[in-house]
Design a protein around this motif. Structure first.
Motif, PDB file in Angstrom:
ATOM      1  N   MET A  71       0.818  -1.214   0.000  1.00 24.82           N
ATOM      2  CA  MET A  71       0.000   0.000   0.000  1.00 24.82           C
ATOM      3  C   MET A  71       0.847   1.258   0.000  1.00 24.82           C
ATOM      4  O   MET A  71       0.332   2.340  -0.274  1.00 24.82           O
ATOM      5  CB  MET A  71      -0.951  -0.026   1.195  1.00 24.82           C
ATOM      6  CG  MET A  71      -1.939  -1.171   1.097  1.00 24.82           C
ATOM      7  SD  MET A  71      -2.990  -1.332   2.524  1.00 24.82           S
ATOM      8  CE  MET A  71      -4.281  -2.384   1.830  1.00 24.82           C
ATOM      9  N   ASP A  72       2.119   1.125   0.319  1.00 22.09           N
ATOM     10  CA  ASP A  72       3.051   2.238   0.126  1.00 22.09           C
ATOM     11  C   ASP A  72       3.551   2.296  -1.313  1.00 22.09           C
ATOM     12  O   ASP A  72       3.730   3.376  -1.879  1.00 22.09           O
ATOM     13  CB  ASP A  72       4.245   2.087   1.068  1.00 22.09           C
ATOM     14  CG  ASP A  72       4.042   2.813   2.392  1.00 22.09           C
ATOM     15  OD1 ASP A  72       3.312   3.821   2.412  1.00 22.09           O
ATOM     16  OD2 ASP A  72       4.611   2.363   3.403  1.00 22.09           O
ATOM     17  N   ARG A  73       3.767   1.111  -1.894  1.00 25.37           N
ATOM     18  CA  ARG A  73       4.388   1.047  -3.220  1.00 25.37           C
ATOM     19  C   ARG A  73       3.406   1.387  -4.342  1.00 25.37           C
ATOM     20  O   ARG A  73       3.732   2.136  -5.263  1.00 25.37           O
ATOM     21  CB  ARG A  73       4.976  -0.365  -3.433  1.00 25.37           C
ATOM     22  CG  ARG A  73       5.376  -0.684  -4.878  1.00 25.37           C
ATOM     23  CD  ARG A  73       6.492   0.200  -5.358  1.00 25.37           C
ATOM     24  NE  ARG A  73       6.823  -0.048  -6.752  1.00 25.37           N
ATOM     25  CZ  ARG A  73       6.331   0.620  -7.780  1.00 25.37           C
ATOM     26  NH1 ARG A  73       5.430   1.586  -7.569  1.00 25.37           N
ATOM     27  NH2 ARG A  73       6.714   0.346  -9.011  1.00 25.37           N
ATOM     28  N   TYR A  74       2.193   0.822  -4.300  1.00 26.44           N
ATOM     29  CA  TYR A  74       1.280   0.925  -5.440  1.00 26.44           C
ATOM     30  C   TYR A  74       0.181   1.958  -5.183  1.00 26.44           C
ATOM     31  O   TYR A  74      -0.352   2.055  -4.069  1.00 26.44           O
ATOM     32  CB  TYR A  74       0.655  -0.435  -5.745  1.00 26.44           C
ATOM     33  CG  TYR A  74       1.677  -1.467  -6.153  1.00 26.44           C
ATOM     34  CD1 TYR A  74       2.325  -1.393  -7.374  1.00 26.44           C
ATOM     35  CD2 TYR A  74       2.025  -2.507  -5.277  1.00 26.44           C
ATOM     36  CE1 TYR A  74       3.281  -2.337  -7.741  1.00 26.44           C
ATOM     37  CE2 TYR A  74       2.971  -3.453  -5.632  1.00 26.44           C
ATOM     38  CZ  TYR A  74       3.598  -3.357  -6.875  1.00 26.44           C
ATOM     39  OH  TYR A  74       4.552  -4.282  -7.221  1.00 26.44           O
ATOM     40  N   THR A  75      -0.160   2.693  -6.220  1.00 24.69           N
ATOM     41  CA  THR A  75      -1.201   3.717  -6.160  1.00 24.69           C
ATOM     42  C   THR A  75      -2.374   3.303  -7.039  1.00 24.69           C
ATOM     43  O   THR A  75      -2.189   3.051  -8.243  1.00 24.69           O
ATOM     44  CB  THR A  75      -0.663   5.073  -6.647  1.00 24.69           C
ATOM     45  OG1 THR A  75       0.456   5.455  -5.833  1.00 24.69           O
ATOM     46  CG2 THR A  75      -1.740   6.149  -6.561  1.00 24.69           C
ATOM     47  N   PRO A  76      -3.587   3.189  -6.494  1.00 20.06           N
ATOM     48  CA  PRO A  76      -4.758   2.859  -7.322  1.00 20.06           C
ATOM     49  C   PRO A  76      -4.975   3.902  -8.413  1.00 20.06           C
ATOM     50  O   PRO A  76      -4.539   5.053  -8.297  1.00 20.06           O
ATOM     51  CB  PRO A  76      -5.918   2.869  -6.304  1.00 20.06           C
ATOM     52  CG  PRO A  76      -5.264   2.616  -4.982  1.00 20.06           C
ATOM     53  CD  PRO A  76      -3.928   3.288  -5.059  1.00 20.06           C
ATOM     54  N   PRO A  77      -5.651   3.517  -9.490  1.00 16.99           N
ATOM     55  CA  PRO A  77      -5.806   4.446 -10.621  1.00 16.99           C
ATOM     56  C   PRO A  77      -6.657   5.665 -10.317  1.00 16.99           C
ATOM     57  O   PRO A  77      -6.564   6.673 -11.022  1.00 16.99           O
ATOM     58  CB  PRO A  77      -6.470   3.568 -11.698  1.00 16.99           C
ATOM     59  CG  PRO A  77      -7.083   2.422 -10.952  1.00 16.99           C
ATOM     60  CD  PRO A  77      -6.204   2.191  -9.766  1.00 16.99           C
ATOM     61  N   LEU A  78      -7.503   5.602  -9.282  1.00 21.67           N
ATOM     62  CA  LEU A  78      -8.368   6.733  -8.933  1.00 21.67           C
ATOM     63  C   LEU A  78      -8.145   7.167  -7.498  1.00 21.67           C
ATOM     64  O   LEU A  78      -7.806   6.356  -6.632  1.00 21.67           O
ATOM     65  CB  LEU A  78      -9.848   6.349  -9.121  1.00 21.67           C
ATOM     66  CG  LEU A  78     -10.294   5.981 -10.536  1.00 21.67           C
ATOM     67  CD1 LEU A  78     -11.746   5.508 -10.525  1.00 21.67           C
ATOM     68  CD2 LEU A  78     -10.132   7.179 -11.480  1.00 21.67           C
ATOM     69  N   LEU A  79      -8.295   8.452  -7.252  1.00 17.80           N
ATOM     70  CA  LEU A  79      -8.345   9.066  -5.922  1.00 17.80           C
ATOM     71  C   LEU A  79      -7.005   9.182  -5.209  1.00 17.80           C
ATOM     72  O   LEU A  79      -6.928   9.775  -4.137  1.00 17.80           O
ATOM     73  CB  LEU A  79      -9.320   8.296  -5.003  1.00 17.80           C
ATOM     74  CG  LEU A  79     -10.771   8.207  -5.492  1.00 17.80           C
ATOM     75  CD1 LEU A  79     -11.585   7.342  -4.530  1.00 17.80           C
ATOM     76  CD2 LEU A  79     -11.369   9.598  -5.601  1.00 17.80           C
ATOM     77  N   GLY A  80      -5.922   8.635  -5.742  1.00 15.20           N
ATOM     78  CA  GLY A  80      -4.624   8.806  -5.114  1.00 15.20           C
ATOM     79  C   GLY A  80      -4.217   7.611  -4.265  1.00 15.20           C
ATOM     80  O   GLY A  80      -4.972   6.668  -4.052  1.00 15.20           O
ATOM     81  N   VAL A  87     -10.984   3.672  -0.108  1.00 13.26           N
ATOM     82  CA  VAL A  87     -12.264   3.317  -0.719  1.00 13.26           C
ATOM     83  C   VAL A  87     -12.288   1.840  -1.111  1.00 13.26           C
ATOM     84  O   VAL A  87     -13.295   1.147  -0.909  1.00 13.26           O
ATOM     85  CB  VAL A  87     -12.543   4.224  -1.940  1.00 13.26           C
ATOM     86  CG1 VAL A  87     -13.775   3.735  -2.697  1.00 13.26           C
ATOM     87  CG2 VAL A  87     -12.738   5.666  -1.495  1.00 13.26           C
ATOM     88  N   ILE A  88     -11.189   1.330  -1.650  1.00 13.67           N
ATOM     89  CA  ILE A  88     -11.138  -0.079  -2.054  1.00 13.67           C
ATOM     90  C   ILE A  88     -11.359  -0.989  -0.846  1.00 13.67           C
ATOM     91  O   ILE A  88     -12.187  -1.912  -0.884  1.00 13.67           O
ATOM     92  CB  ILE A  88      -9.794  -0.401  -2.727  1.00 13.67           C
ATOM     93  CG1 ILE A  88      -9.723   0.263  -4.118  1.00 13.67           C
ATOM     94  CG2 ILE A  88      -9.594  -1.909  -2.860  1.00 13.67           C
ATOM     95  CD1 ILE A  88      -8.363   0.172  -4.768  1.00 13.67           C
ATOM     96  N   THR A  89     -10.625  -0.754   0.252  1.00 18.86           N
ATOM     97  CA  THR A  89     -10.763  -1.619   1.423  1.00 18.86           C
ATOM     98  C   THR A  89     -12.150  -1.497   2.046  1.00 18.86           C
ATOM     99  O   THR A  89     -12.712  -2.500   2.517  1.00 18.86           O
ATOM    100  CB  THR A  89      -9.694  -1.283   2.474  1.00 18.86           C
ATOM    101  OG1 THR A  89      -9.749   0.117   2.799  1.00 18.86           O
ATOM    102  CG2 THR A  89      -8.303  -1.622   1.957  1.00 18.86           C
ATOM    103  N   GLN A  90     -12.718  -0.298   2.037  1.00 19.30           N
ATOM    104  CA  GLN A  90     -14.058  -0.116   2.618  1.00 19.30           C
ATOM    105  C   GLN A  90     -15.128  -0.835   1.803  1.00 19.30           C
ATOM    106  O   GLN A  90     -16.032  -1.464   2.369  1.00 19.30           O
ATOM    107  CB  GLN A  90     -14.369   1.377   2.735  1.00 19.30           C
ATOM    108  CG  GLN A  90     -13.562   2.070   3.816  1.00 19.30           C
ATOM    109  CD  GLN A  90     -13.582   3.575   3.688  1.00 19.30           C
ATOM    110  OE1 GLN A  90     -14.041   4.138   2.688  1.00 19.30           O
ATOM    111  NE2 GLN A  90     -13.068   4.262   4.697  1.00 19.30           N
TER     112      GLN A  90
END
Length: 497
Positions: A71-80, A87-90
């Motif tokens: 979760m430090d290395r990769y950034t989701p395509p939306l929202l930062g 949002v993904i985990t929720q």
């Protein structure tokens, strides 16, 4: 320098409301895979051995640092990088809770177990991101208030999914509909994550997964007094953990109160005191430096345990119990606010998810493992001496705090970290021993899970892994602390010349 504006209006600001709601979403799933789920299985007449096995679900919160580098290395395509993972985990949590609500423990035990593991994994992942988010977002002078508000939201979430969920399941909705309602309440966190600002991205994410794993360790253990700070994290709330580990048993069996009396006092006065203490601690930290807040609240935590000692040596009285519970939870809440602010201060924003997960896992060591020691001590020496010992157990953490004073002052004032020099080889070996010990303990836990499932019997191997892992871990930490001490002596001699 600390901000001297001390006002409750601070708590009404949009940032505080955002942290309150995200803290609520972070605390909500915890009871749904522990106490509330155990109650559901008990009502469904599941055997005690199976219910006990389900407690292993909570290990996701202890070992969350293993996947935090992702979760430090990769950034989701939306929202930062931070809001995207929130949002993904929720959303995954909502799906898991809805699925749990479609199962019946008396008929679908294995699917329910897998879903509980999934929910605990997603909940621990949400905690990773939320801790990193508030660490990245809050300025040093706002960390005390921010920690207090987020802890308050977390406590409210636990209350809703614990006490309120049990009442709703028993009196109104039933178990399955209650889990669906809890899933719907996760929308509070989703909406707030969508509305919240993304922290400043001036500090880039790690460029590779290898860097995301190795760089946080190299960064932290390259700091001045790193090993002493690790010990501070373990010991700061140790006295508080001792006092709380057997508090319910003490009030019922040791003093003689009815379970109903204890439940009412803990759920009302205890919760109220924790809320007041957390908020008061956060507000007071606007006037105090981090070191002074930790020292003051740490002393109050230690002294507050005397209320339980007084209960142990005087006649039973409901007012005495109420006062002891209120004062202990009040001071504990203040200490928690300062402690969370300390963890945020110690994190480098480039990999705050990994470092906060590691530090928070260490902070759980005392809370998780004092239980067996506490029970053994009470049997040998009685309740009164146990609570005297809980007061004494708070002072090693305060001594470590004194040793780390200059390091913490520099970090709070500059938002940077003092680097150490010397003893490079010995420090490297101490870190290797620490990592090897942690690996052996992890393997021991994995084998323990296999034994609980009755897939294999390797008791002797499991015991060896636990004992050798604990020994290596302890020796590595003590070695690192010794070299920190030698480094401090060398610096003082150099400054004296």
């Amino acid at each position: 320098m600390p901000n001297h504006r001390l006002s409750l209006a601070t708590l009404a600001q949009p940032q505080s409301l955002m942290l309150l709601c995200l803290g609520f979403a972070s605390g909500l799933p915890l009871a749904l895979t522990s106490g509330t789920l155990q109650a559901w299985m008990t009502v469904a007449n599941v055997d005690l051995k199976t219910i006990g096995f389900f407690s292993l679900v909570g290990q996701a919160y202890v070992f969350k640092f293993l996947w935090s580098p992702l979760m430090d290395r990769y950034t989701p395509p939306l929202l930062g990088r931070r809001r995207g993972w929130l949002v993904i985990t929720q959303l995954l949590l909502m799906a898991g809770l809805i699925a749990m609500g479609t199962r019946d423990p008396s008929q679908d035990l294995m699917p329910l177990a897998l879903l509980a593991v999934w929910v605990a994994f997603c909940s621990a992942s949400q905690d990773i991101v939320f801790d990193a988010y508030k660490t990245d977002l809050l300025a040093p002078q706002d960390r005390g208030t921010g920690a207090a508000v987020s802890v308050l939201g977390y406590r409210i979430g636990m209350l809703v999914s614990g006490g309120l969920a049990l009442w709703l399941a028993d009196r109104l909705l039933g178990w399955q509909a209650t889990y669906w309602l809890m899933a719907a309440l996760m929308l509070i966190g989703v909406i707030m994550a969508l509305l919240a600002p993304e922290p400043d991205n001036a500090i880039p994410a790690p460029r590779s997964l290898e860097q995301a794993v190795a760089a946080p360790l190299k960064d932290f253990f390259g700091r001045n007094n790193a090993w002493l700070i690790l010990m501070l994290i373990v010991f700061y709330k140790l006295g508080d953990a001792f006092a709380g580990s057997l508090s319910t048993t003490f009030l019922i069996r040791g003093v003689g109160f009815a379970a109903g009396e204890v439940g009412v006092v803990n759920k009302t006065l205890g919760l109220l005191a924790t809320v007041v203490g957390t908020l008061a601690g956060g507000l007071l930290m606007q006037r105090l430096s981090l070191f002074r807040a930790l020292m003051l609240f740490g002393l109050l935590q230690a002294v507050s345990n005397a209320g339980y000692w007084l209960l142990a040596v005087t006649a039973k009285h409901i007012l005495t119990m109420g006062a002891a519970v209120f004062v202990e939870n009040l001071c504990g809440g203040m200490g928690t606010a300062a402690f969370v602010a300390l963890l945020m201060t110690l994190c480098n924003k480039s990999f705050s998810a990994t470092q906060f997960a590691l530090l928070s896992a260490l902070s759980a060591v005392g809370r998780v493992y004092v239980g067996p020691i506490a029970g053994w001590f009470v049997e040998l020496h009685g309740w009164a001496w146990f609570y005297v010992f809980s007061i004494i157990a708070a002072f090693p953490g305060l001594l470590l705090l004194l040793l780390c004073r200059e390091t913490l002052r520099f970090t709070q004032e500059t938002n940077g970290f003092l680097r150490r020099d010397g003893f490079a080889g010995p420090y490297r070996w101490a870190l290797r021993l620490l990592m090897l010990g942690a690996l052996l303990l992890g393997l021991g836990l994995f084998l323990m899970a296999l034994q609980a499932l009755e897939w294999m019997t390797v008791t002797s191997v499991t015991e060896f892994l636990w004992e050798s892992g604990a020994a290596l871990l302890t020796f590595g930490i003590l070695s690192g602390c010794w070299f920190d001490f030698l480094s401090m002596r060398r610096v003082r001699r150099r400054n004296a010349l």
